[in-house]
Design an enzyme around this catalytic site. Sequence first.
Site, PDB file in Angstrom:
ATOM      1  N   GLY A 372       6.553   0.492  -3.378  1.00  0.00           N
ATOM      2  CA  GLY A 372       6.293   1.254  -4.091  1.00  0.00           C
ATOM      3  C   GLY A 372       5.467   2.114  -4.563  1.00  0.00           C
ATOM      4  O   GLY A 372       3.910   1.869  -3.704  1.00  0.00           O
ATOM      5  N   GLY A 375      -0.097   0.459  -7.912  1.00  0.00           N
ATOM      6  CA  GLY A 375       0.157   0.306  -9.583  1.00  0.00           C
ATOM      7  C   GLY A 375       1.079  -0.182 -10.382  1.00  0.00           C
ATOM      8  O   GLY A 375       1.647  -0.553 -11.220  1.00  0.00           O
ATOM      9  N   GLU A 499      -0.358  -4.426   3.933  1.00  0.00           N
ATOM     10  CA  GLU A 499      -0.437  -2.622   4.788  1.00  0.00           C
ATOM     11  C   GLU A 499      -1.232  -3.559   5.673  1.00  0.00           C
ATOM     12  O   GLU A 499      -1.999  -2.836   5.942  1.00  0.00           O
ATOM     13  CB  GLU A 499      -1.180  -2.238   3.520  1.00  0.00           C
ATOM     14  CG  GLU A 499      -0.469  -2.202   2.234  1.00  0.00           C
ATOM     15  CD  GLU A 499      -0.156  -1.151   2.552  1.00  0.00           C
ATOM     16  OE1 GLU A 499       0.128  -0.464   3.130  1.00  0.00           O
ATOM     17  OE2 GLU A 499       0.899  -0.468   1.042  1.00  0.00           O
TER      18      GLU A 499
END
Length: 560
Positions: A372, A375, A499
């Site tokens: 996504g 934030g 990540e």
Amino acid sequence: MDSPGNRTLMGFTRRIGLWLGAAVVLGGAAAVMLVLQLAVLARIVSDLAFHGHVVSDALAGLAMLLALLVVRVLLQWAADMVAGEGSLRLSTAIRSELLRHLFHVGPVGLAGQATGHMVTVLGDGISALEPYFTQYVPRAAMMVVLPLLVLGMVLHLDGWSFVILACTGPLIPVFMALVGYRAQAVMDRQWRQLLLLGSAFLDTLQGLTTLRLFGRARDAVTAVAGMADEYRATTMSVMKVAFLTSAVLEFFASLSIALVAVVFGARLLDGTADFQSAFLVLLLAPEYFMPLRAFSASYHARQNATAAMAGISQLFALPAATIRPDVRGSAANVPLISISCEDVTAGYLADAPVLLHAGCTFTRNALTVVTGESGVGKTTLIRLLLGLLPPMQGRVTAMDESGVLHACWQDRIGWVPQQPRLVHGTIAENLRLADPMADLEALRAVAAQADALSFIEALPQGFDTVVGERGAGLSGGQVQRLALARVLLRNPQVLILDEPTANLDPQGEQRVAAAIAHAAVGRIGIVVAHRPGMIARAARVVRLRDGQVFSGPHTVEHAA
């Protein structure tokens, strides 16, 4: 851990009351030895000067004088050692308790705290408490014990001298208190400037690369230098106040001793006083003010401690996160098959949730990628899974093969952040951070599972190869695979990575993604990722948008 009411200077003082009490008793005994020493000295001088004694007649008195001196020195040394030991034990305990409390607060609770501020409080702040307990508290007690002892002796010898000392002595603490009000304000300002200086310096070091890239490194250095100069000026203001305090004390002490000397001088000339009493009172008068001098010299320790306690209390006041109970017994080894977020609302402000009625499930043997835009709540979701952030509504549960829900499943998580930390040391030492008792075969096994064994064995010293801080000397992909191997050494049932391929080249991305997919077999694997190479390895994809969870092309989840 002690209650919050005990985390004050008075509370800390009570915690080492036995040590400080012993120091005061030893100091009081040393004061008695001092008075006896001066009495013996006055008797020896009087006998030699006015009673026709020779040095050989005074040998016994000199031996007693020497013995009293040695005993006094030993007692004072013991008093200082006891106070110092108690202070060191207390400062170590405070630092440990504060660190433990900060761990309980967790990274979410500490997100708004400046790193430099916390480092300064844990270092200089707690160190500033040591002189308070080592010097200020014992000297404050001795400021009562020795003057009362001297006054009692002087009262026995001469009433006029007693009146002079009794009237001038209390003036010194009064004027010191008046000066101290000003000194405390200066000390508070000095402490605030030290915190700002520490925070600015650490922030400058952490952002030095960015500052150099934008050509602002010199400006940052100038700003830190300016803050250091302001701190220097404030420190000099503190020194000025200290000198003023000493000047006030010396003035009244000198005035009092001079009055005693003048009164005794006149009475000696009139023949209404004897030399031995006069000489002993003149020897005792400076000692009457000596504890006041010592107290004045250590008064800044109290002001430093008071200023430092503001920062320490602020960190202790941070609310602790919910502590998970420890997992014991066979329940800790029951394999988990799924983790579910059920109608979860979570965030950092009550009126601004980041996730809103979100629901999703992560299953074993099915690598799930959470993706996504920035934030949308990916970090919040990961913090929920790690147990660092409690949900405002809903619940996060884990189920085992028997259909039993577990409350302490977070203890079985293996977590790899986006920038894993390696310390300066060998590869084996870095891997053993997860299990200090792991042997070489265990290290080889997890390295092979993380696709790191081949490059480790290709290094000149293999597992004994030294790597620099943060993995200096290794590529980004190698650091990620080492971090994965280190987590696998704990054999976690849940594997969460943030990540892991964000800063890698395409070849490194493919190798790390393949290693993660291999390591996730037999586990619940959850990866936050944007890169297509990692997403392509996913069996399920959880997409976040506007605090909601939506299904994607690889997922069988339904919309929340």
